[in-house]
Design a protein around this motif. Sequence first.
Motif, PDB file in Angstrom:
ATOM      1  N   PHE A 156       0.825  -1.210   0.000  1.00 15.70           N
ATOM      2  CA  PHE A 156       0.000   0.000   0.000  1.00 15.70           C
ATOM      3  C   PHE A 156       0.859   1.259   0.000  1.00 15.70           C
ATOM      4  O   PHE A 156       0.532   2.263  -0.621  1.00 15.70           O
ATOM      5  CB  PHE A 156      -0.885  -0.033   1.249  1.00 15.70           C
ATOM      6  N   MET A 157       1.977   1.185   0.704  1.00 14.88           N
ATOM      7  CA  MET A 157       2.843   2.345   0.818  1.00 14.88           C
ATOM      8  C   MET A 157       3.440   2.721  -0.535  1.00 14.88           C
ATOM      9  O   MET A 157       3.707   3.883  -0.811  1.00 14.88           O
ATOM     10  CB  MET A 157       3.960   2.072   1.828  1.00 14.88           C
ATOM     11  N   PHE A 158       3.671   1.703  -1.369  1.00  7.38           N
ATOM     12  CA  PHE A 158       4.361   1.948  -2.631  1.00  7.38           C
ATOM     13  C   PHE A 158       3.394   2.162  -3.782  1.00  7.38           C
ATOM     14  O   PHE A 158       3.774   2.666  -4.836  1.00  7.38           O
ATOM     15  CB  PHE A 158       5.292   0.770  -2.941  1.00  7.38           C
ATOM     16  N   TRP A 159       2.135   1.769  -3.567  1.00  7.89           N
ATOM     17  CA  TRP A 159       1.138   1.940  -4.620  1.00  7.89           C
ATOM     18  C   TRP A 159       0.972   3.411  -4.947  1.00  7.89           C
ATOM     19  O   TRP A 159       0.887   3.824  -6.087  1.00  7.89           O
ATOM     20  CB  TRP A 159      -0.175   1.309  -4.166  1.00  7.89           C
ATOM     21  N   ASN A 160       0.952   4.265  -3.917  1.00  6.72           N
ATOM     22  CA  ASN A 160       0.793   5.702  -4.120  1.00  6.72           C
ATOM     23  C   ASN A 160       1.866   6.406  -3.310  1.00  6.72           C
ATOM     24  O   ASN A 160       1.791   6.492  -2.095  1.00  6.72           O
ATOM     25  CB  ASN A 160      -0.608   6.140  -3.660  1.00  6.72           C
TER      26      ASN A 160
ATOM     27  N   ALA B  75      -6.703   1.058 -11.418  1.00 10.19           N
ATOM     28  CA  ALA B  75      -5.290   1.310 -11.150  1.00 10.19           C
ATOM     29  C   ALA B  75      -4.764   0.568  -9.923  1.00 10.19           C
ATOM     30  O   ALA B  75      -3.580   0.592  -9.641  1.00 10.19           O
ATOM     31  CB  ALA B  75      -5.055   2.810 -10.963  1.00 10.19           C
ATOM     32  N   PHE B  76      -5.659  -0.063  -9.184  1.00 11.47           N
ATOM     33  CA  PHE B  76      -5.264  -0.766  -7.966  1.00 11.47           C
ATOM     34  C   PHE B  76      -4.494  -2.033  -8.325  1.00 11.47           C
ATOM     35  O   PHE B  76      -4.943  -2.804  -9.189  1.00 11.47           O
ATOM     36  CB  PHE B  76      -6.527  -1.136  -7.187  1.00 11.47           C
ATOM     37  N   PRO B  77      -3.348  -2.312  -7.714  1.00 12.32           N
ATOM     38  CA  PRO B  77      -2.592  -3.530  -8.027  1.00 12.32           C
ATOM     39  C   PRO B  77      -3.424  -4.781  -7.747  1.00 12.32           C
ATOM     40  O   PRO B  77      -3.967  -4.935  -6.658  1.00 12.32           O
ATOM     41  CB  PRO B  77      -1.396  -3.459  -7.067  1.00 12.32           C
ATOM     42  N   PRO B  78      -3.570  -5.679  -8.714  1.00 13.52           N
ATOM     43  CA  PRO B  78      -4.379  -6.892  -8.517  1.00 13.52           C
ATOM     44  C   PRO B  78      -3.958  -7.702  -7.302  1.00 13.52           C
ATOM     45  O   PRO B  78      -4.799  -8.238  -6.585  1.00 13.52           O
ATOM     46  CB  PRO B  78      -4.156  -7.671  -9.819  1.00 13.52           C
ATOM     47  N   LEU B  79      -2.665  -7.793  -7.042  1.00 10.49           N
ATOM     48  CA  LEU B  79      -2.189  -8.573  -5.906  1.00 10.49           C
ATOM     49  C   LEU B  79      -2.716  -8.010  -4.601  1.00 10.49           C
ATOM     50  O   LEU B  79      -3.187  -8.740  -3.731  1.00 10.49           O
ATOM     51  CB  LEU B  79      -0.656  -8.608  -5.876  1.00 10.49           C
TER      52      LEU B  79
END
Length: 364
Positions: free
Chosen positions: A16-20, A55-59
């Motif tokens: 989550f920290m790296f997604w945005n 845009a949310f990472p599937p994992l």
Amino acid sequence: MPTKVIAFVLSFLSIFMFWNSAAQPNRIPETRSYLGEVPDKYGVWPTEEFEVTDAFPPLLGAVLENLYKVKGLTGNGSHNDSMLVLHKGVIVYETYAEGWDEDIPHPMYSVTKSVMSALVGIAIAEGKIEGLGQKVVDFYPEAPSKPGWQESKADMTVGHLITMTSGLPGDGDEGDWDLWAKAPDSGLAAFLTPQKAAPGTQYNYSSGSNCQTLAGLLTRAVGMNLFEYAKLKLFGPIGMEPTAWMAADDGVNAGGFGLEMTSRDMARLGYLYLNYGRWENQQIIPAEWVVQTPPKSMSRKSYGHMWWNYPYQPFNGSFEANGLFGQYIAVLPEWDTVIVRTGSQGPIDEFVADLGRKLGLMPY
């Protein structure tokens, strides 16, 4: 839930920290009073329609979904009916099991209590209730003359009811639910349930006597049906359209359960709390009330104001509404996120519905 499992699952949440890269803690300071205008943090208000992105990472979506499947299992909810993740007001992950979609309302069970909490905060802001310290008997002046009156009940406050410390019996030991469900005045009937302890000395999670006393009290305070009051003051202004709320024979809505909502309406309620009670240019719930949710309480898991503290790192300061079979609205202010999950367990759902029919309540 085994500690190793929790640690393993939550290790993935660090994604989550790296997604945005812009995601930073974004909270109003934790104080017991908040003064000033609540900022428009996101500039997104899904009153009519939600913006949706892939845009949310599937994992990460899969990790969150499975986390709430596990959480649902701990609440006896084996079927994952829906999962929704709202980030900064935008739906970034949404999935439904067969037979469910964004327009089908789902039984909320005890998430209803968290809605009750919001309505109490609104009623206090409107001056309908003086505050958490106001005595319950103020709303039931006839209670001392009724059979079964206990002097200790004169000390019960609104705050005791909303933190489950009224001394009234808890779920599993309160006996006849139809005492309030079929009574001429359901709030008064619950109020006269024999007390087990002095107010403020013991925590007892109670969906019946405690919550129905609060529902009856709030109905008297606002002078109208709670479902109609909620539509006027809470649901309508933020675009929610709940379709049903179970009521007792006297028409007072059940204070502990019985509300139905879609997953997207659950997300709207969570987003309202993420924005500290603000929606567009209107303060729906006082910011001070939201900041105090949930307050310190006598519950082992800090259940206060009918919301639960979120127990896992790295989401300090987060909180959630939850209900039987894994209904969740998790509000994660430091991550600008709301997580919604609905669940069911077939045969037990039917058992609960059958119980409602036997008590003569509205269809669940």
